[in-house]
Structure formats: C-alpha cells, structure tokens
Design a protein around this motif. Structure first.
Motif, short mmCIF file in Angstrom:
data_model
loop_
_atom_site.label_atom_id
_atom_site.label_comp_id
_atom_site.label_asym_id
_atom_site.label_seq_id
_atom_site.Cartn_x
_atom_site.Cartn_y
_atom_site.Cartn_z
N LYS A 190 -18.32 61.54 32.61
CA LYS A 190 -19.59 61.96 33.20
C LYS A 190 -20.57 60.81 33.30
O LYS A 190 -21.27 60.65 34.31
CB LYS A 190 -20.20 63.10 32.40
N ASN A 191 -20.64 59.96 32.29
CA ASN A 191 -21.53 58.80 32.33
C ASN A 191 -21.06 57.77 33.35
O ASN A 191 -21.88 57.18 34.07
CB ASN A 191 -21.62 58.17 30.94
N PHE A 192 -19.76 57.54 33.43
CA PHE A 192 -19.18 56.64 34.43
C PHE A 192 -19.52 57.15 35.84
O PHE A 192 -19.99 56.41 36.71
CB PHE A 192 -17.67 56.58 34.22
N ALA A 193 -19.32 58.45 36.06
CA ALA A 193 -19.60 59.06 37.36
C ALA A 193 -21.10 59.04 37.66
O ALA A 193 -21.51 58.86 38.82
CB ALA A 193 -19.06 60.48 37.40
N PRO A 300 -26.42 48.94 33.01
CA PRO A 300 -26.66 50.37 33.30
C PRO A 300 -25.45 51.28 33.14
O PRO A 300 -25.61 52.50 33.18
CB PRO A 300 -27.13 50.34 34.76
N LEU A 301 -24.26 50.72 32.95
CA LEU A 301 -23.09 51.57 32.71
C LEU A 301 -23.01 51.82 31.20
O LEU A 301 -22.26 51.18 30.46
CB LEU A 301 -21.82 50.90 33.25
N VAL A 302 -23.83 52.73 30.74
CA VAL A 302 -24.06 52.96 29.32
C VAL A 302 -23.91 54.44 29.03
O VAL A 302 -24.10 55.28 29.91
CB VAL A 302 -25.47 52.46 28.92
N LEU A 303 -23.53 54.75 27.81
CA LEU A 303 -23.53 56.15 27.38
C LEU A 303 -24.42 56.32 26.16
O LEU A 303 -24.56 55.41 25.33
CB LEU A 303 -22.11 56.64 27.08
#
Length: 363
Positions: A190-193, A300-303
């Motif tokens: 979900k975070n990747f998407a 920004p690709l963070v969870l």
C-alpha cells in the motif's frame, strides 16, 4: 511535524503460528527495556507487518530481559493478516504498515472493551527499498513513472529506452524483467502504491490498497518471500523494507532533480512534513504521508508502521502488558534499539511524546 492530534477459524490459526518465541528472542543480545525488577507476568500475542520483524526481534529480546516473567510473541504474517487477527480477538495488538481504514474503524474489535474503537500508534518509520538483482548491473537509478511502468508490466526489458535514459553509462542487459510483488495483503504494498500514485498518477492509476492491484509480474509471500525471489531469481526487481535489502542492489529514486538512496534521515524528513489523517479520534495518530516533495534531503518512498491497540481492553491484565510493551517500543530507548537492529528512523521527540500520552491512557 504537522501531526496535531493527540490525547489521552483465523484466531486459532494466528495463535498457533506465532513464530517469535521468548526463548528465541532471549538468545539475541539487546538492550534491556529497564534495569528494574519487574512484577509483570503473562503472555502478549501480536501479529502483523513483516517490515517490523527485525525491530520486533530486538524489542522482544530487550523487553523480556527486563520482564522475565512475560512472554511476547510476534508473528510477522503481514499487515492485513495482523489487522484481521486483532479485529477478531486472536492477538492483543497488531503491527501494520497501513492504518485502520474507515470500514475497519466502523466495525467492532473483539479485544477491546464494548463500544471502544482501536487506534493507530506510529512505532516504526523506515524507507522502502526498490531492490534488484540484474546481471552486470551494480547501480540503478529510476524515476517513479518508470518504476510504475515496470511493475505494471508496461516495460518488460532491462535495456528499455526509458531505463537507459536514466542510467547513462550503465550497460543494461537485453533481458526480460521479472518484477516481484507481495502476494499477500501488505501495508508495504500500500505504501509502495501510494508513492507511485502520488508521484506518477498518470501511470499508477489504481487506488493504493494492501493487495497488489495489477495481474502482472511474480507474487511472493511476505517480505522474506520477496527478498528470496529477487535474490534467487534472474534479472529481478522488487520492493521491501530497506532493513531487509541485504546484499541486493538498491535503486536510487528521483526526487526533484537528483537521485536519492534510501535513508533513515530522508524517511524521517517526509514523516515530519506530513499531516495527520483527517476525521480520526484525537488519540489516533495515523499519518497521511506527503510524497510529492522535490527536496532531495527527503526519501518519499517511506512507510510508517503502527501498533494498533485498544484504548480500553476487555481484559485489564492484557491492557497492562500492551501498555508496558508498546510504551517501551515507542520510547527513546526502544526506538534506538530498532534503529540499531533494523536501520529504522527513530520517532521524533514530538511524536514520541504524543504516542506516550496515548499509551499512558490505555486501560
């Protein structure tokens, strides 16, 4: 940080498969949660995000050293499975890379006191790495649109002009791409998407959700499954919590005019600039990540991974265990333990204080 709010059949399967035993945890050296003698006793069961696995192993070891009469079990079964188990009463709290959605909040929570809604407490911040194993390629730079095209199956060759244009001087093989995604419901997915949907919405046109949305590529179960598939495959690419990247290649993603590698500092900067999710109770600390930054000091690709807990439990004894354990993992000491074990970014002092306020009110 812009987060402003703060304040006071599956059940048996999950309990039976809980994998992190106290014996295994105590074999690993880790800082103790406290040097004082503890009067706590009992068993605390949790399940969920596999991204938290390395941190949870260290947290459990430290907590059980300080509280020898407590057994903590954490099953890294995935965010979706963890939330499902918690909602049904199979575990005492869930780890999840996705905050509870509106439909889940509208339902009931078996572990909670009647008419009590669970809340999301941030405990783990980490970059997501796009990992690769491509013959003859040691470094790879990609923008969000190209990553989206790869995982949608639009780009199928490693020497595609779109990849080559971003990697001047890199010899890319004329080889098929195997893009590996999570086959289970995953908060990491979900975070990747969400990153791809925010930054490259013309390409990634599906609403972010725990299931991978496209019928492309190769699916693998859990973070370990993705890492194994990328490692053991040929000309592969996948995504996983950066703590699990190991010796795999890690993509630099484009932020503004620069290409940026995953870092705990870059991940923390994004969280600090992100607002709270609107419409939640004052003690729910879910974060709406703002990923469209062009500042190369940000990644920004963070969870943000949560401990999902009851403000009030049906069982007061379990409430005390949850209060003690989640209080520890969200504390400065617990965050240092996670950073050392998993390379995660510690919660800011401000956010630690907000989580501590909510934990203190658990009953």
């Amino acid at each position: 940080m812009k987060l402003k709010r703060f304040g006071a059949p599956v059940v048996l399967a999950v309990v039976a498969t809980i994998a992190l035993s106290s014996c295994a945890a105590n074999e690993d050296a880790a800082p103790a949660a406290s040097e004082t003698t503890s009067s706590l006793t009992g068993t605390l069961n949790a399940a969920g995000a596999s991204s938290q696995q390395a941190a949870q192993e260290a947290w459990v070891a430290g907590f059980q050293t300080a509280n020898p009469d407590v057994t903590v079990n954490y099953d890294p079964s995935g965010s979706g499975a963890g939330r499902e188990a918690f909602i049904s009463g199979g575990v005492d709290f869930a780890g999840s890379d996705s905050a509870l959605n509106d439909e889940e909040i509208a339902g009931t929570f078996a572990a909670c006191a009647p008419d009590t809604k669970a809340v999301d407490l941030p405990v783990y911040i980490s970059p997501i790495a796009v990992v690769f194993n491509v013959e003859g390629v040691d470094e790879l730079s990609l923008d969000a649109a190209t990553i989206a095209h790869i995982f949608k199956g639009d780009i199928t060759k490693w020497n595609d002009p779109a990849i080559a244009a971003l990697n001047d001087g890199v010899t890319l093989p004329d080889a098929n791409i195997t893009a590996v995604h999570r086959s289970d419901d995953s908060g990491t997915t979900k975070n990747f998407a969400d990153y791809l949907n925010q930054v490259a919405p013309d390409v990634w046109d599906q609403k972010p959700a725990d299931p991978f949305p496209y019928q492309t590529g190769e699916g693998a179960q859990g973070t370990s499954g993705v890492i194994d598939a990328v490692t053991n495959g040929t000309n592969t690419i996948g995504y996983a919590d950066a703590s699990r990247a190991g010796d795999l290649g890690v993509v630099k993603i484009k932020v503004g005019d620069e290409f940026v590698a995953p870092s705990a500092e870059g991940a923390a900067a994004v969280v600090d600039d992100s607002p709270a999710v609107e419409g939640r109770e004052a003690n729910d600390l879910a974060v709406k990540l703002e990923r469209t930054t062009t500042d190369p000091s940000h990644y920004p690709l963070v969870l943000v991974s949560y401990a999902i807990v009851c403000p009030e439990y049906a069982d007061a004894a379990q409430a005390e265990l949850v209060k003690a354990y989640v209080g520890y993992i969200a504390s400065a000491d617990g965050q240092t333990v996670a950073a050392d074990a998993a390379g995660s970014s510690p919660l800011s002092t401000e956010l630690q204080g907000k989580v501590a306020d909510v934990v203190a009110s658990i009953k």
